[in-house]
Write an enzyme that holds these catalytic residues in place. Sequence first.
Site: not given
Ligand SMILES: *Cc1c(COP(=O)(O)O)cnc(C)c1O
Length: 381
Positions: A97, A168, A193-194, A340
């Site tokens: 990400f 992660d 939140y996912k 997705r």
């Molecule tokens: C959703 C996601 C994020 C988002 O990070 P936030 O700080 O919560 O906005 C970061 N890394 C990964 C791999 C994600 O899937």
Amino acid sequence: MIYLDGNSLGPLPSAVKKRMARVVCDEWGAMLIRGWNQAGWMEQPRRVGERVGRLIGAEPGSVVMGDTLSIKVYQALVSALEMNPGRRVILSDTGNFPSDLYIADGLTRTLGDGYELRTVDPEQVMDAIDETVAVILITEVDYRTGRRHDMKALTQKAHAVGALAIWDLAHSAGALPVDVAAEGADLAVGCTYKYLNAGPGGPAFIYVAPRHQERARPALSGWMGHEAPFAFDLDYRPGHGIERMRVGTPLILQLAALDAALDVWEGVDMWDVRTSSLELGDLFIAGVEARCPELKLATPRAHEERGSQVSFEHPEGYAIMQALIAEGVIGDFRAPVTLRFGFTPLYIRADDVNRAVDILARIIGERRWDRPEFKRRARVT
Ligand SMILES: *Cc1c(COP(=O)(O)O)cnc(C)c1O
């Protein structure tokens, strides 16, 4: 509505509504500042962290909640780099990400002095782990394609060459069985939140393996991670164990939402969730491939190589997704061409999947996406 976007923002559990009302009225409203002691607010990050820890196979006392995932990535990276002095390379992959990569890149610029973010293709991570690498920063499940890394094998390789492994788990926690302890992760981070349904702004989590807890230096040395925050010492002394990864005042309202959302996981076997999610994914893949040949599967077919989402590609993916949403099937779009769909067996059934395929097939077959209003990009896709 058929909600296939729980991989991005989980829906509102009914228990959360009641809990939020209670925390706002009875705790904040009535107790005011006494809530810190009377309602146990100060312990929330650890107490809730313990519950999240059970879902990711963490040892007791190894997970704490707070901040956002991007912040926790930063903390984990600094801790790992400091525990591996003499090496200067953070290894990650192009499927990660972007925020993780941006944070890592920003950190190497702050550190200067030869620190480097090395980014390879996802398939090349294993071969790229060598004696120059200080730490690997890998997201287990790719947010675009749903491709899943082999956590155990990559962690073993990292350890074999003297590197540390940060995982992660943003698209893993609540989506599939994870066992950070058994797989030997050094640190792990993720959001809630996912798949964990904590709501927009839900706090992140950080795991530090017990063997590192008294050694890891929290780079963001805020007062809540101090050994004695209310001594108000002028000098920083890290707290004991995982407590030191706390930074500032805990997000009490968001933690209450998460705590209530976690109730549904009590007594749920993650292997059952996994079995159902793969079945739903298979059903969707078979239906879409049979009826929408224009869509190209972007997710690996092999069960062990994928997470809980399925992605398809189409040059008009954005417009197709907007047309789908207009007809009550909510997924999302990731530039440039990815549609997705998240499969979350706690509230999605085979019947939902079949209906979603029917609607998608009609949209593609009748080119219902080909309208100007579906091509205008919103700020959030
Ligand atoms: C959703 C996601 C994020 C988002 O990070 P936030 O700080 O919560 O906005 C970061 N890394 C990964 C791999 C994600 O899937």
